[in-house]
Design a protein around this motif. Structure first.
Motif, PDB file in Angstrom:
ATOM      1  N   ALA A   1      68.176  -8.719 -92.765  1.00 37.04           N
ATOM      2  CA  ALA A   1      68.925  -9.442 -93.794  1.00 37.04           C
ATOM      3  C   ALA A   1      69.674 -10.612 -93.161  1.00 37.04           C
ATOM      4  O   ALA A   1      69.730 -11.718 -93.722  1.00 37.04           O
ATOM      5  N   VAL A   2      70.238 -10.383 -91.981  1.00 34.74           N
ATOM      6  CA  VAL A   2      70.895 -11.469 -91.242  1.00 34.74           C
ATOM      7  C   VAL A   2      69.869 -12.530 -90.855  1.00 34.74           C
ATOM      8  O   VAL A   2      70.121 -13.735 -90.982  1.00 34.74           O
ATOM      9  N   LEU A   3      68.705 -12.082 -90.391  1.00 35.00           N
ATOM     10  CA  LEU A   3      67.643 -13.010 -90.015  1.00 35.00           C
ATOM     11  C   LEU A   3      67.202 -13.847 -91.205  1.00 35.00           C
ATOM     12  O   LEU A   3      66.913 -15.050 -91.058  1.00 35.00           O
ATOM     13  N   TRP A   4      67.154 -13.242 -92.380  1.00 40.32           N
ATOM     14  CA  TRP A   4      66.751 -13.974 -93.591  1.00 40.32           C
ATOM     15  C   TRP A   4      67.675 -15.165 -93.833  1.00 40.32           C
ATOM     16  O   TRP A   4      67.226 -16.252 -94.190  1.00 40.32           O
ATOM     17  N   ILE A   5      68.957 -14.990 -93.580  1.00 38.30           N
ATOM     18  CA  ILE A   5      69.917 -16.089 -93.740  1.00 38.30           C
ATOM     19  C   ILE A   5      69.667 -17.163 -92.684  1.00 38.30           C
ATOM     20  O   ILE A   5      69.620 -18.367 -92.990  1.00 38.30           O
ATOM     21  N   PHE A   6      69.471 -16.752 -91.444  1.00 35.51           N
ATOM     22  CA  PHE A   6      69.258 -17.715 -90.360  1.00 35.51           C
ATOM     23  C   PHE A   6      67.928 -18.455 -90.511  1.00 35.51           C
ATOM     24  O   PHE A   6      67.796 -19.601 -90.076  1.00 35.51           O
ATOM     25  N   SER A   7      66.934 -17.795 -91.094  1.00 39.92           N
ATOM     26  CA  SER A   7      65.604 -18.403 -91.172  1.00 39.92           C
ATOM     27  C   SER A   7      65.590 -19.672 -92.008  1.00 39.92           C
ATOM     28  O   SER A   7      64.723 -20.532 -91.820  1.00 39.92           O
ATOM     29  N   TYR A   8      66.540 -19.816 -92.927  1.00 34.87           N
ATOM     30  CA  TYR A   8      66.601 -21.028 -93.737  1.00 34.87           C
ATOM     31  C   TYR A   8      67.042 -22.244 -92.918  1.00 34.87           C
ATOM     32  O   TYR A   8      66.728 -23.378 -93.274  1.00 34.87           O
ATOM     33  N   ALA A   9      67.768 -21.998 -91.842  1.00 29.93           N
ATOM     34  CA  ALA A   9      68.317 -23.106 -91.067  1.00 29.93           C
ATOM     35  C   ALA A   9      67.531 -23.407 -89.799  1.00 29.93           C
ATOM     36  O   ALA A   9      67.677 -24.476 -89.217  1.00 29.93           O
ATOM     37  N   LEU A  10      66.703 -22.474 -89.348  1.00 29.40           N
ATOM     38  CA  LEU A  10      66.011 -22.626 -88.076  1.00 29.40           C
ATOM     39  C   LEU A  10      64.538 -22.933 -88.279  1.00 29.40           C
ATOM     40  O   LEU A  10      63.877 -22.319 -89.121  1.00 29.40           O
ATOM     41  N   VAL A  11      64.040 -23.834 -87.486  1.00 24.97           N
ATOM     42  CA  VAL A  11      62.630 -24.230 -87.597  1.00 24.97           C
ATOM     43  C   VAL A  11      61.713 -23.026 -87.371  1.00 24.97           C
ATOM     44  O   VAL A  11      60.745 -22.822 -88.104  1.00 24.97           O
TER      45      VAL A  11
END
Length: 324
Positions: free
Chosen positions: A249-259
């Protein structure tokens, strides 16, 4: 009078059984360090360093000293656990990897001294972190970590026997390790570091929970109160699944900002089967594979997400310079 077979003295247990186990080999000593758990030392430092890089910059010397600190502490606590559980007789019957003291392969004093040596090495690495960073109050954090490492199963009232192992594992191999690394490098705490610390803490707690769930029957017989012995198998399995899904769930948030953030979701190919195995496990041996998969999840998630953070956000941003 014959010694009791569950005596805390392994030599007496061996004498009572009429057998004398072979002395520990180099392979036994390496196995006792529990290499599968070392991912919980590597991954948090990688993420803490990446969070510092994303916010301001990086310092290779501090990052390497933090890594050495985490590795020595993890190995030290593993040997300390072997020693303390062995002299208490908790390891008289085991399903998982063998123990040195519990199996009578090494003397309690030898295992205790090796544990202390690694903990001292970790303390030295911590002093190096403080000297390089000049964040002197981190000495207090290091002192608390040393006490926590020894009193997990050592001392008169070990917290590992009070159902607190998962909570302490969450704290020290999650927020403390990740946020501590970031703070040592840039001198401040970032929101990214806190979120990543929570993610890694959940996997660390899940690793501890798997280990304790595997040993639930022998722990109950030995009077060791772990979280699974307190809440039962069904609740422990549900908690494990929750802890393993929170990081994604944390990764899902980060995935929007990281290439490259979305690429880390491939780790679900390992975490998913681990969750299924734990939920369907019927015997302790079923959980041995899940334990390995949980440790591998921690390593690939932590290092993979760290690499994604270093790869940069969506849109070009000049990379931070090294901190002198």
């Amino acid at each position: 009078m014959a010694p009791h077979p569950r005596s805390g003295n392994p030599a007496k247990r061996a004498q009572a059984a009429g057998t004398a186990p072979a002395p520990a080999t180099a392979r036994d000593w390496i196995a006792a360090s529990r290499p599968r758990t070392l991912s919980m030392a590597i991954a948090p430092v990688a993420l803490g360093t990446a969070a510092a890089f994303n916010a301001e910059g990086y310092h290779l010397g501090i990052a390497l000293a933090c890594l050495m600190l985490a590795l020595c502490m993890q190995i030290g606590v593993n040997y300390a656990n072997d020693y303390a559980d062995g002299v208490r007789g908790t390891d008289a019957v085991r399903v998982g990897p063998g123990r040195l003291v519990g199996a009578g392969k090494a003397s309690p004093a030898a295992v205790r001294n090796v544990a202390i040596a690694f903990l001292v090495a970790g303390a030295v690495a911590g002093v190096v972190v403080v000297l390089l960073s000049q964040r002197w109050w981190l000495l207090l954090v290091g002192a608390v970590a040393l006490v926590a490492a020894w009193t997990y199963t050592g001392g008169k009232r070990p917290y590992g026997y009070l159902g607190l192992g998962e909570l302490v594992s969450f704290l020290f191999f999650g927020p403390v390790a990740v946020v501590g690394t970031t703070y040592a490098i840039i001198g401040r705490i970032t929101e990214d570091a806190v979120a990543l610390g929570i993610a890694m803490g959940c996997i660390s707690a899940a690793l501890m929970l798997t280990n304790n769930l595997r040993d639930i029957d022998t722990d109950r017989a030995a009077g060791k109160r772990t979280l699974p012995t307190l809440i039962g198998r069904r609740a422990s399995k549900a908690l494990y699944a929750f802890l393993m899904l929170v990081p994604f769930a944390v990764l899902w948030i980060f995935s929007y900002a990281l290439v490259y953030g979305a690429a880390v979701f491939v780790v679900l190919l390992i975490a998913g089967p681990a969750i299924v195995i734990v939920c369907l496990a019927r015997t302790p041996r079923d959980l041995i594979l899940a334990l390995g998969l949980t440790g591998l999840t921690a390593l690939l998630y932590g290092v993979g997400l760290a690499v994604a953070i270093w790869g940069g956000p969506v849109g070009f941003v000049p990379p931070p310079a090294p901190i002198p």
